[in-house]
Design a protein around this motif. Structure first.
Motif, PDB file in Angstrom:
ATOM      1  N   TRP A  66       0.845  -1.190   0.000  1.00  0.00           N
ATOM      2  CA  TRP A  66       0.000   0.000   0.000  1.00  0.00           C
ATOM      3  C   TRP A  66       0.882   1.242   0.000  1.00  0.00           C
ATOM      4  O   TRP A  66       1.864   1.312   0.736  1.00  0.00           O
ATOM      5  N   PRO A 231      -8.978  -5.469   3.900  1.00  0.00           N
ATOM      6  CA  PRO A 231      -7.896  -4.536   4.221  1.00  0.00           C
ATOM      7  C   PRO A 231      -7.571  -4.456   5.710  1.00  0.00           C
ATOM      8  O   PRO A 231      -6.437  -4.138   6.073  1.00  0.00           O
ATOM      9  N   HIS A 235      -4.132  -5.184   4.424  1.00  0.00           N
ATOM     10  CA  HIS A 235      -3.583  -3.874   4.041  1.00  0.00           C
ATOM     11  C   HIS A 235      -4.143  -2.812   4.993  1.00  0.00           C
ATOM     12  O   HIS A 235      -4.872  -1.915   4.568  1.00  0.00           O
ATOM     13  N   MET A 238      -4.624   0.928   4.323  1.00  0.00           N
ATOM     14  CA  MET A 238      -5.663   1.314   3.368  1.00  0.00           C
ATOM     15  C   MET A 238      -6.878   1.897   4.093  1.00  0.00           C
ATOM     16  O   MET A 238      -7.604   2.726   3.532  1.00  0.00           O
ATOM     17  N   CYS A 370     -11.602  -1.687  -6.111  1.00  0.00           N
ATOM     18  CA  CYS A 370     -10.420  -2.309  -5.502  1.00  0.00           C
ATOM     19  C   CYS A 370     -10.693  -3.792  -5.316  1.00  0.00           C
ATOM     20  O   CYS A 370     -11.809  -4.181  -4.970  1.00  0.00           O
ATOM     21  N   VAL A 408      -5.086  -4.452  -5.459  1.00  0.00           N
ATOM     22  CA  VAL A 408      -4.244  -4.155  -4.296  1.00  0.00           C
ATOM     23  C   VAL A 408      -3.263  -5.299  -4.092  1.00  0.00           C
ATOM     24  O   VAL A 408      -3.653  -6.416  -3.759  1.00  0.00           O
ATOM     25  N   ASP A 535       5.456   0.543  -5.235  1.00  0.00           N
ATOM     26  CA  ASP A 535       4.247   0.225  -4.486  1.00  0.00           C
ATOM     27  C   ASP A 535       3.122  -0.220  -5.420  1.00  0.00           C
ATOM     28  O   ASP A 535       3.295  -0.350  -6.628  1.00  0.00           O
ATOM     29  N   SER A 536       1.951  -0.439  -4.848  1.00  0.00           N
ATOM     30  CA  SER A 536       0.826  -0.996  -5.584  1.00  0.00           C
ATOM     31  C   SER A 536       0.265  -0.031  -6.622  1.00  0.00           C
ATOM     32  O   SER A 536      -0.536  -0.428  -7.468  1.00  0.00           O
TER      33      SER A 536
END
Length: 794
Positions: A66, A231, A235, A238, A370, A408, A535-536
């Protein structure tokens, strides 16, 4: 002071169950992060290390990908990021005395948690064929043995080189150069098992295998659909971005088979609201979809938008469709022909509820979708994601602020590794640039992906395996097949920071090469080196560790690969960094000063700049905490590098899993105390599972209908109809836990359940294992183990 490692494995008889949580993070997350940090690092080291996580002058978190905002918080990490850092920066050590005390058979008997808790590896070791213990080996001897084994292969395709997403851009670029210099494209990586379906679908439809949004787009979106993603565990940072989007008026729709605390309410530990005022409700709608029903959901949204356009107009972006897309009429007709009854059956969602989601999309001025593994690990994942793109194209939600696709990513540089060449199917343009830069002819034939590599090892077509980080044995599907396949090869090599299952399930001979981690100071060529990661969202930045390495004997991944290149390609370079036996030199080998590359990573970055588009002025742009944002045609200028130069509407036949009577459809997933195959602890507190991992979450009505009881011990038996008939695989001794899943669906943790996923059950097009749609039956244990699950109301 840090604590000593555990002496025993997880005791599964001690599992207890509480009600699932309805809030995420908050004080419990802070306390748990500090507890794990203290256990692994001690107080002083924890403070020193955590304050540098994701900072411009610090190191990139070894956890998820992230992105960070340009302005950083003083504590720019989440609970699971703190766990990942603590695991790597631990003060526990594994030296020669550890391997002398523990035989390979004893180590094989331990679980993944125990292995990972023993500490950092500090010295190269080798397991001789037939030996009972690993023994120390010098760096020179270890690298010479590896180089000799590679030189002795009859065909370079007899070697496989796996990459974990933790590997830096610099190490990954050198690694792929080593592999292609040997003459093969056998470069499987962890992407093959996670977002390969995303890359396949996005490359076909919009011309790039990455997302099209930035962190600012997340903040500015009018509608965020978060599908097949958790998430709060996978993540957590996020959640802060979603909270900011909510504060600006965004609507959030969560689509998932399981209710996940992180998308219900977020208690941000960095705000007064989060710590004292009850936090922020995130999801405005929770769509509890059946496993594998997401394609039908997005077809339902598309059908609803098209029907609304026909009734009232003003719904679609006709200018965008006309100028930038192809295939619209065929898609429109296909959605007209789609039956609402089929979409309801596939999703398990009533038509009125599906239309409610469609209305939210219709009203949105800017929509982002997402997703993560919940959408990528099904047989029909690629058409499912094509239908995600179809919905976004209808309203022009590609290439404008607050809108786009957002796959993601998991590992913190898994996307960067692919960018710099870790791919079994490299493009012609990439190989041409590599050839021009290094004056050799790289192989053009595609190599093995992860599943193909396992098949080749199983069939005796591979003799050498090297893993650059990761835990191949535990991460891959069909565990028994993988272990038998690895055992057939001559030499397995693992470049690792810590002990894991792939060090105890080995080839006939095995070498472990310990390496520096993200948190470690990397001093080469008389100066401290930095590496870069992506990163993503396609942003590249520097990472520099500050801790003293666990051992003075450690080499970086870059140094390991550079020295191997020096041994194998010594005579090809005008100024080779190391001399090797003449028989190891190859006439068609990349030409470089390998010693210079080991001593100065900036030289590697200059080669990346010359080979990979978008890295112009690389060194300057990542200097002093700067960020290099890679070009993205769909996002930056609505330019689509597809077969016809347009973003492509596609027609995809509706697919979804049909569950046989008396069976369940199982998804494998992470607990809150793990990251991929790394097990940090014994709990999954958001889901109410404490003290163990061998549980299977099943709807209470299904438990009764199948004739079982909550807390009963069962075996999970997977059933897969392959070309040779129905195949079965068994995972033993799982406790049934009543859980609010959709009827017919179940969930259990990996890697324990990877044994149930058939090697040949893969997604169409991408080849990704179908770990989110495994047909299983429950079988009562004939001789159940002692102990029963404890269920508490609290």
């Amino acid at each position: 002071m840090a604590t000593k490692p555990p002496k025993a494995d997880i005791d599964e008889t001690q599992v207890r169950v509480t009600k699932p949580k309805k809030t995420a993070v908050g004080v419990p997350a802070v306390l748990h992060a500090l507890q794990i940090s203290q256990q692994q690092m001690g107080v002083g080291r924890s403070v020193q290390t955590l304050l540098r996580v994701n900072q411009k002058d610090g190191f990139d978190c070894p956890g998820c990908a992230w992105p960070e905002e340009d302005k950083r918080h003083v504590a720019e990490f989440c609970e699971n990021g703190a766990k990942a850092v603590a695991e790597e920066a631990t003060q526990r050590r594994i030296g020669p005395e550890f391997f002398a005390a523990h035989s390979i058979d004893e180590l094989r008997g331990h679980d993944d948690w125990w292995l990972g808790q023993q500490g950092r590896l500090t010295q190269p070791v080798v397991l001789d064929e037939g030996a009972t213990h690993y023994r120390p080996i010098s760096w020179d001897d270890a690298l010479a043995e590896i180089a000799a084994a590679l030189a002795a292969l009859d065909d370079p395709d007899e070697a496989v080189f796996y990459t974990s997403g933790r590997t830096s851009n610099e190490a990954a670029f050198l690694y792929q150069l080593l592999v292609r210099g040997l003459g093969t494209n056998n470069l499987p990586d962890c992407s093959n098992m996670c977002h390969e379906s995303s890359g396949s679908a996005l490359t076909e439809t919009i011309g790039i295998g990455k997302g099209t949004v930035s962190i600012d787009d997340i903040h500015d979106a009018d509608l965020l659909i978060v599908a097949g993603q958790n998430p709060g565990t996978n993540h957590p940072r996020m959640l802060s971005a979603l909270e900011k989007a909510k504060s600006r008026g965004a609507t959030i729709i969560a689509v998932n088979p399981l209710p996940e605390a992180g998308l219900i309410r977020f208690e941000n530990p960095q705000t007064v609201r989060g710590m004292a005022l009850g936090g922020t409700k995130l999801a405005d709608q929770f769509v509890q979809i059946r496993l594998g029903g997401d394609q039908a959901l997005f077809q339902a949204i598309g059908k609803h938008l098209l029907e609304a356009e026909a009734r009232e107009g003003g719904v679609l972006d006709h200018a965008f469709i006309a100028e930038h897309t192809s295939g619209f009429e065929a898609y429109r007709q296909a959605m007209s022909d789609a039956e609402w009854a089929d979409l309801v059956e596939a999703t398990g969602i009533p038509e009125a509820r599906l239309r409610q989601v469609g209305d939210a999309v219709k009203r949105s001025r800017a929509t982002i979708v997402c997703w993560a593994m919940g959408l990528t690990q099904h047989k029909h994942s690629v058409p499912m994601l094509r239908d995600v793109v179809n919905v976004l194209l209808l309203q022009g939600n590609i290439g404008r602020a607050g809108a786009g696709v957002c796959p993601v990513r998991g590992h913190s540089n898994v996307q960067g590794d692919r960018t710099v060449g870790i791919y079994e199917k490299p493009s012609t343009a990439f190989l041409d640039a590599l050839e021009a830069e290094f004056a050799f002819a790289p192989p053009r034939e595609h190599g093995f992906d992860t599943v193909q590599s396992i098949r080749a090892m199983r069939d005796g077509r591979v003799r050498f395996f090297m893993g650059m980080g990761g835990n191949f044995v535990s991460a891959t599907p069909d565990t028994a097949v993988v272990e038998a396949a690895i055992a057939r090869i001559d030499l397995s090599v693992q470049v690792s920071t810590k002990l894991n299952r792939s060090h105890v399930v080995t080839g006939r001979r095995a070498i472990i090469l310990p390496t520096l981690g993200r948190t470690d100071r990397d001093r080469r060529g008389g100066r401290e080196q930095r590496v870069t990661v992506e990163d993503s969202m396609g942003a590249v930045h520097s990472s520099r560790g500050r801790l003293a390495p666990p051992s003075d004997d450690l080499l970086s991944e870059v140094a390991i690969v550079a020295r191997l290149c020096g041994l194998l390609f010594a005579e090809a370079g005008a100024a080779a960094s190391a001399s090797g036996p003449a028989e190891l030199a190859r006439p068609n080998a990349p030409r470089a000063d390998w010693a210079a590359l080991e001593a100065d990573y900036a030289l590697i970055r200059s080669h990346i700049e010359a080979v990979v588009p978008g890295f112009d002025d690389f060194e300057r742009r990542v200097d002093k905490g700067g960020t290099l944002r890679l070009p993205n045609g769909p996002r930056d200028e609505r330019r689509f590098a597809t077969v016809d130069g347009k973003a492509r509407f596609t027609v995809n036949e509706l697919e979804y899993p049909r569950i046989p009577a008396g069976r369940l459809l199982l998804q494998t997933l992470r607990s809150h105390d793990q990251y991929n195959t790394t097990i940090y602890g014994k709990d999954d507190r958001y889901r109410g599972i404490h003290g163990g991992r061998r549980v299977v979450m099943v709807n209470a009505a299904d438990i009764t209908a199948l004739g079982f009881e909550d807390g009963e011990i069962v075996d999970l038996v997977s059933e897969w109809a392959g070309p040779d008939g129905v195949q079965e695989r068994r995972a033993e001794e799982f406790r049934i836990v009543a859980y609010p899943t959709p009827r017919g669906n179940a969930a259990a943790y990996y890697p324990e359940t990877n044994v149930l996923v058939p090697l040949d059950s893969v997604a169409d097009v991408s080849g990704t294992p179908t770990s989110k749609s495994v047909v299983v039956r429950l079988e009562r244990r004939r001789h159940p183990s002692p102990g029963a699950v404890s269920r508490l109301d609290a």
